[in-house]
Design a protein around this motif. Structure first.
Motif, mmCIF file in Angstrom:
data_model
loop_
_atom_site.group_PDB
_atom_site.id
_atom_site.type_symbol
_atom_site.label_atom_id
_atom_site.label_comp_id
_atom_site.label_asym_id
_atom_site.label_seq_id
_atom_site.Cartn_x
_atom_site.Cartn_y
_atom_site.Cartn_z
ATOM 1 N N ARG A 160 0.847 -1.186 0.000
ATOM 2 C CA ARG A 160 0.000 0.000 0.000
ATOM 3 C C ARG A 160 0.887 1.243 0.000
ATOM 4 N N CYS A 166 -6.969 8.423 -0.893
ATOM 5 C CA CYS A 166 -6.678 7.697 0.349
ATOM 6 C C CYS A 166 -5.541 6.735 0.046
ATOM 7 N N ILE A 220 -9.682 1.467 5.131
ATOM 8 C CA ILE A 220 -10.624 1.126 4.059
ATOM 9 C C ILE A 220 -11.122 2.361 3.294
ATOM 10 N N GLY A 221 -10.416 3.477 3.411
ATOM 11 C CA GLY A 221 -10.752 4.659 2.639
ATOM 12 C C GLY A 221 -11.949 5.448 3.119
ATOM 13 N N GLU A 222 -12.333 5.267 4.370
ATOM 14 C CA GLU A 222 -13.514 5.959 4.893
ATOM 15 C C GLU A 222 -13.190 7.197 5.723
ATOM 16 N N CYS A 249 -4.330 4.420 1.659
ATOM 17 C CA CYS A 249 -4.561 3.037 2.079
ATOM 18 C C CYS A 249 -5.210 2.223 0.966
ATOM 19 N N LEU A 250 -5.735 2.891 -0.058
ATOM 20 C CA LEU A 250 -6.422 2.211 -1.153
ATOM 21 C C LEU A 250 -5.605 2.173 -2.440
#
Length: 155
Positions: free
Chosen positions: A21, A57, A41-43, A59-60
């Protein structure tokens, strides 16, 4: 490991695992601690960086997807050891409490200021809607961004 590179805050970064990542490469390999992992998780937006000027994000995103591209983190928004105008407005407006989300918020705000034709409260709230903050209540965050836009200095 990859021989290709991406540019992170203006500096070539090589030798990272293209399947890792981007978040992990930035934090673990490059030591850029302003990029935070919140939800993974992109939230939450804590890991927001600019990828070719667009907020994402990290992380995504796989590191391989950033090959040959420009990545900017909160650390890259101003010269090392200094605060940019936007960052200073966050301090002046006391727009932070725990500080965990702030790097991602600042990156999202910087992208909005750089790309918006018109900046008002509604557009700032929309630009920051992907960044969760559980401490500030957003009013001070929005005020800091608007003050930066009013100054005409977007950096």
């Amino acid at each position: 490991m990859s021989g290709d590179s991406m540019r992170v805050n203006g500096t070539p970064a090589r030798g990272h695992d293209p399947g890792a990542r981007l978040l992990d490469v930035l934090r673990d390999d490059l030591g850029l601690r302003g990029v935070k992992e919140g939800c993974g998780i992109g939230e939450c937006g804590s890991c927001t960086v600019l990828l070719d000027g667009e907020p994402v994000c990290s992380c995504l995103v796989f590191a391989g997807q950033a090959e040959g591209r420009d990545v900017v983190t909160a650390e890259g928004l101003a010269p090392a050891g200094e605060l940019g105008r936007l960052q200073q407005e966050f301090v002046d407006h006391q727009a932070l409490q725990c500080g965990y989300c702030i790097p991602g918020v600042v990156v999202s705000a910087a992208a909005h200021l750089a790309g918006a034709d018109h900046v008002d409260e509604s557009s700032v709230r929309e630009a920051l809607s992907g960044n969760l903050c559980r401490c500030t209540g957003y009013s001070k965050l929005v005020a800091a961004v608007l003050a930066t836009a009013d100054d005409g200095d977007q950096a």
